[in-house]
Design a protein around this motif. Structure first.
Motif, PDB file in Angstrom:
ATOM      1  N   TRP A   7      13.976   6.070   9.421  1.00  0.00           N
ATOM      2  CA  TRP A   7      12.467   6.404   9.548  1.00  0.00           C
ATOM      3  C   TRP A   7      12.282   7.364  10.606  1.00  0.00           C
ATOM      4  O   TRP A   7      12.809   7.160  11.471  1.00  0.00           O
ATOM      5  N   SER A   9       9.649   7.109  12.410  1.00  0.00           N
ATOM      6  CA  SER A   9       9.476   6.457  13.697  1.00  0.00           C
ATOM      7  C   SER A   9      10.653   6.033  14.753  1.00  0.00           C
ATOM      8  O   SER A   9      10.151   5.640  15.841  1.00  0.00           O
ATOM      9  N   LYS A  55       6.899   7.090   1.612  1.00  0.00           N
ATOM     10  CA  LYS A  55       6.920   5.659   2.410  1.00  0.00           C
ATOM     11  C   LYS A  55       6.648   5.797   3.569  1.00  0.00           C
ATOM     12  O   LYS A  55       7.130   6.975   4.310  1.00  0.00           O
ATOM     13  N   ILE A  56       6.156   4.629   3.965  1.00  0.00           N
ATOM     14  CA  ILE A  56       5.649   4.331   5.487  1.00  0.00           C
ATOM     15  C   ILE A  56       6.296   3.235   6.090  1.00  0.00           C
ATOM     16  O   ILE A  56       6.288   2.386   5.270  1.00  0.00           O
ATOM     17  N   ASN A  57       6.767   3.454   7.028  1.00  0.00           N
ATOM     18  CA  ASN A  57       7.629   2.455   7.967  1.00  0.00           C
ATOM     19  C   ASN A  57       6.527   0.924   8.039  1.00  0.00           C
ATOM     20  O   ASN A  57       5.484   1.327   8.455  1.00  0.00           O
ATOM     21  N   SER A  61       2.033  -0.345  10.286  1.00  0.00           N
ATOM     22  CA  SER A  61       0.625  -0.654   9.713  1.00  0.00           C
ATOM     23  C   SER A  61      -0.408  -0.756  10.755  1.00  0.00           C
ATOM     24  O   SER A  61      -1.631  -0.772  10.230  1.00  0.00           O
ATOM     25  N   GLU A  65      -3.560   6.550  12.105  1.00  0.00           N
ATOM     26  CA  GLU A  65      -3.197   7.330  11.245  1.00  0.00           C
ATOM     27  C   GLU A  65      -2.187   8.614  11.720  1.00  0.00           C
ATOM     28  O   GLU A  65      -1.178   9.065  11.274  1.00  0.00           O
ATOM     29  N   ARG A  68       1.416   7.435  12.180  1.00  0.00           N
ATOM     30  CA  ARG A  68       2.036   7.047  10.964  1.00  0.00           C
ATOM     31  C   ARG A  68       2.968   8.240  10.230  1.00  0.00           C
ATOM     32  O   ARG A  68       2.151   8.855   9.501  1.00  0.00           O
ATOM     33  N   LYS A  70       5.240   9.602   7.383  1.00  0.00           N
ATOM     34  CA  LYS A  70       5.669   9.305   6.280  1.00  0.00           C
ATOM     35  C   LYS A  70       7.005   9.855   5.720  1.00  0.00           C
ATOM     36  O   LYS A  70       7.637  10.818   6.374  1.00  0.00           O
TER      37      LYS A  70
END
Length: 115
Positions: A7, A9, A55-57, A61, A65, A68, A70
């Motif tokens: 990811w 992130s 997809k977002i990790n 959540s 924004e 986040r 993608k």
């Protein structure tokens, strides 16, 4: 060879470990894109098996924004996940440096032509 999911992130220097950063902050990169991750992984010798851009990790959540990012890539590597992430991050830094140098040289050349 190990297969794992990467990811953006996990190598983002702006995020704390609580939200999924895996490598040390000084080795991480700011705002890595999934395209940079794929390019770096392939240039280091890893194989990208699957790529999902939207997809977002799930760990992100609760974040704004802005943080986040993608994307998700499933990668096959001869190294472990942490070492692979370090290699990818290092390669992204190298790619960004070379692109910055190229854009500076293009600007200089274009200024010379105008005179």
């Amino acid at each position: 060879m190990g297969k794992f999911i990467v990811w953006p992130s996990e190598i983002d220097a702006r995020l704390p470990r609580k939200y999924g950063r895996v490598i040390r902050r000084d080795l991480a990169v700011e705002k890595p894109t999934i395209h940079e991750i794929v390019e770096a992984a392939e240039s280091v010798g890893m194989k990208v098996i699957e790529l999902e851009r939207e997809k977002i990790n799930p760990r992100l959540s609760g974040l704004d924004e802005e943080y986040r990012l993608k994307g998700m890539a499933r990668i096959e590597s001869p190294h472990g996940k942490t070492k692979s992430l370090r290699l990818i991050s290092q390669k992204i830094r190298e790619i960004r440096k070379t692109r910055a140098k190229q854009s500076k040289s293009k600007k200089r050349k274009s200024k010379r032509k105008k005179r």
